[in-house]
Design a protein around this motif. Structure first.
Motif, short mmCIF file in Angstrom:
data_model
loop_
_atom_site.label_atom_id
_atom_site.label_comp_id
_atom_site.label_asym_id
_atom_site.label_seq_id
_atom_site.Cartn_x
_atom_site.Cartn_y
_atom_site.Cartn_z
N TYR A 297 0.83 -1.21 0.00
CA TYR A 297 0.00 0.00 0.00
C TYR A 297 0.86 1.26 0.00
O TYR A 297 0.43 2.30 -0.50
N TYR B 119 1.50 1.71 -3.58
CA TYR B 119 0.26 2.08 -4.25
C TYR B 119 -0.12 3.53 -3.99
O TYR B 119 -0.47 4.28 -4.92
N SER B 120 -0.10 3.94 -2.73
CA SER B 120 -0.57 5.28 -2.37
C SER B 120 0.30 6.37 -3.00
O SER B 120 -0.22 7.37 -3.51
N ARG C 108 -0.33 6.51 -6.79
CA ARG C 108 -1.56 7.26 -7.08
C ARG C 108 -1.35 8.76 -6.87
O ARG C 108 -1.86 9.58 -7.64
N LYS D 167 -1.05 5.22 -13.01
CA LYS D 167 -2.18 4.30 -13.01
C LYS D 167 -1.73 2.94 -12.50
O LYS D 167 -0.78 2.35 -13.00
N VAL D 168 -2.44 2.44 -11.48
CA VAL D 168 -2.14 1.13 -10.91
C VAL D 168 -3.10 0.11 -11.50
O VAL D 168 -4.32 0.24 -11.36
N THR E 296 -10.96 3.75 -9.94
CA THR E 296 -9.56 3.81 -10.38
C THR E 296 -9.22 2.78 -11.44
O THR E 296 -8.19 2.90 -12.11
N THR F 226 -8.32 -0.18 -10.75
CA THR F 226 -7.33 -1.09 -10.16
C THR F 226 -7.99 -2.43 -9.83
O THR F 226 -9.08 -2.48 -9.28
N MET G 190 1.94 -1.52 -12.14
CA MET G 190 1.60 -0.19 -12.63
C MET G 190 1.67 -0.15 -14.16
O MET G 190 2.34 -0.98 -14.79
N HIS H 98 0.38 8.74 -17.53
CA HIS H 98 0.15 8.01 -16.28
C HIS H 98 0.99 6.74 -16.20
O HIS H 98 0.80 5.93 -15.28
#
Length: 464
Positions: A23, A26-27, A30, A35-36, A55, A57, A72, A90
């Protein structure tokens, strides 16, 4: 039942650490506009999938839970359709080197932040720890040279000639302060309280080398917890202890006239007196026939046995010992808990890096490496001890995971961070060919480390 507890505790520990680590990636991805495509806990066949309508995801829980990853959008992914022009901004590879650096570093940083929070919770909720009361130190140890005689309670420590001193609240607190001073090879002053008041004891740790700083360094300094009751918990049939008349429940007060309240000190004395008669002062109680509280002198001759580790003759009496040490409830305020959590996390991270460096240069044994079996074992043991012990264990493993991922080994986060630093300095991206070479070398390192850790796990399990 114990196996079930170990497996559940291990699953919870690994699950929490993986989620927090991934995370973190990920955070920040973002936040940087990347783009995840997928957030996966585990590897292999997906067991559960859910696509976020906001999103896009794909959130996945896979069959093999030992790890995870964040996929990603990236033009370098082979076997995929070309990325539409409107989504190219992205893509991960289109970001600046410092944004890529931040995204990759966010995983280990998240592990360190988790450790800080967990330690802060433990400090704020309060824990019961042994008090910082010293047993009589062994002769010629730094504690004995400093003037400690045993029975003193350490209340504060200051570095060198500094005016400000830091309070010592427990034995664990004392150990961490001595560990930091030993690593930095400093001279410190310990303030200790006894029946006559508070006195200062200078302690010179400049001669302590990093190879001396391990699990036994407190004993080598002459610091053992004292002030408690040293009890006989059991006696082996046919042993010297049984022949001398020791029984479970006896309290050992002194050996050859020297007060004793610590099992390690008592055992060391017995080992050094193989075949030589020693006199124990015993306070009778428990299962003994004599009245409780009665003092009695008992002569005993430790049996000479060969120590399998050193090959030398040592003394044994065949008694199981238990120490009841004085304890103290330690609790901190919210702000102080966060500060202590951050300091404990930093100290453990630095210790881990130094220990790994010592293993590389051969100053520390590779037996210090542990794998999933040992982690599962300690997860279960800490869970049975209670929430505070399990949270502390979880924080320790989180720090280890963060440090491991920051090592400059290709395939780990640290390897990618090294590539980005090279790119930032030279202005050129490390070529795919060299990255492939380094990746194979890094994979070989990881496989070798994993094999050593697994071997150590098995060696501990079957004791060979």
């Amino acid at each position: 039942m114990n196996l079930l507890i170990e497996l559940l505790a291990f699953a919870v520990a690994i699950g929490v650490l993986v989620v927090v680590h991934e995370y973190g990636h990920y955070s920040v991805a973002r936040l940087c506009g990347v783009k995840v495509l997928r957030f996966s806990i585990g590897f292999g066949k997906p067991l559960f999938q859910w696509v976020s309508p906001k999103t896009g995801t794909e959130w996945t829980i896979a069959a093999l839970p030992l790890g995870g990853y964040v996929k990603m959008l990236d033009e370098r992914e082979t076997g995929t359709a070309p990325i539409p022009a409107d989504e190219l901004p992205h893509a991960f590879n289109r970001q600046s080197v410092w944004r890529r650096f931040a995204i990759v570093a966010a995983g280990p940083v998240a592990n360190f932040l988790l450790a800080i929070v967990l330690f802060a919770l433990v400090f704020a909720s309060g824990v019961t720890e042994p008090a910082a009361v010293l047993a009589a130190p062994a002769p010629n140890t730094p504690a004995a040279v400093a003037g400690f005689e045993g029975g003193e309670t350490i209340v504060a420590v200051r570095v060198g000639r500094a005016d400000d001193s830091e309070p010592v609240r427990s034995w664990s607190d004392l150990r961490w302060k001595l560990l930091g001073a030993a690593f930095d090879q400093k001279r410190i002053v310990l303030s200790a309280k006894d029946a006559h008041g508070v006195s200062d004891f200078p302690l010179d740790l400049r001669a302590i080398s990093e190879k001396d700083v391990d699990d036994d360094f407190m004993s080598r300094l002459g610091f053992e917890p004292g002030g408690g009751k040293l009890m006989v918990a059991g006696v082996q049939p046919g042993s010297a202890a049984q022949r001398a008349g020791l029984v479970a429940g006896d309290r050992l007060r002194a050996i050859n006239g020297t007060p004793t309240d610590n099992a390690a000190t008592f055992i060391a004395y017995v080992k050094s007196h193989a075949g030589q008669p020693v006199t124990l002062q015993v306070e009778r109680g428990g299962q003994g026939a004599q009245a409780a509280g009665k003092l009695e002198d008992i002569s005993i001759v430790p049996q000479a046995q060969r120590d399998p580790a050193t090959g030398q003759q040592i003394g044994r009496i065949g008694a199981e010992l238990a120490t009841q040490v004085p304890s103290i409830d330690v609790r901190y305020g919210p702000i102080e808990s966060l500060q202590l959590g951050a300091r404990r996390t930093w100290d453990l991270a630095v210790y881990s890096v130094r220990m790994f460096g010592r293993m590389i240069v051969g100053e520390a044994s590779l037996k210090n490496l542990s794998g999933p079996v040992t982690i599962a074992d300690y997860a279960g043991k800490s869970a049975r001890l209670g929430p505070s012990a399990f949270l502390s264990f979880l924080a320790l493993v989180s720090i280890s995971l963060g440090v491991l991922n920051l090592l400059p080994i290709p395939v780990l986060d640290g390897g990618h961070l090294l590539y980005y630093l090279v790119e930032a300095v030279t202005g050129k991206v490390v070529s795919d060919r060299w990255q492939l070479v380094f990746q194979r070398a890094g994979l070989a390192c990881i496989v070798a480390l994993s094999a050593i850790a697994l071997f150590n796990d098995l060696a501990r399990l079957i004791h060979f």
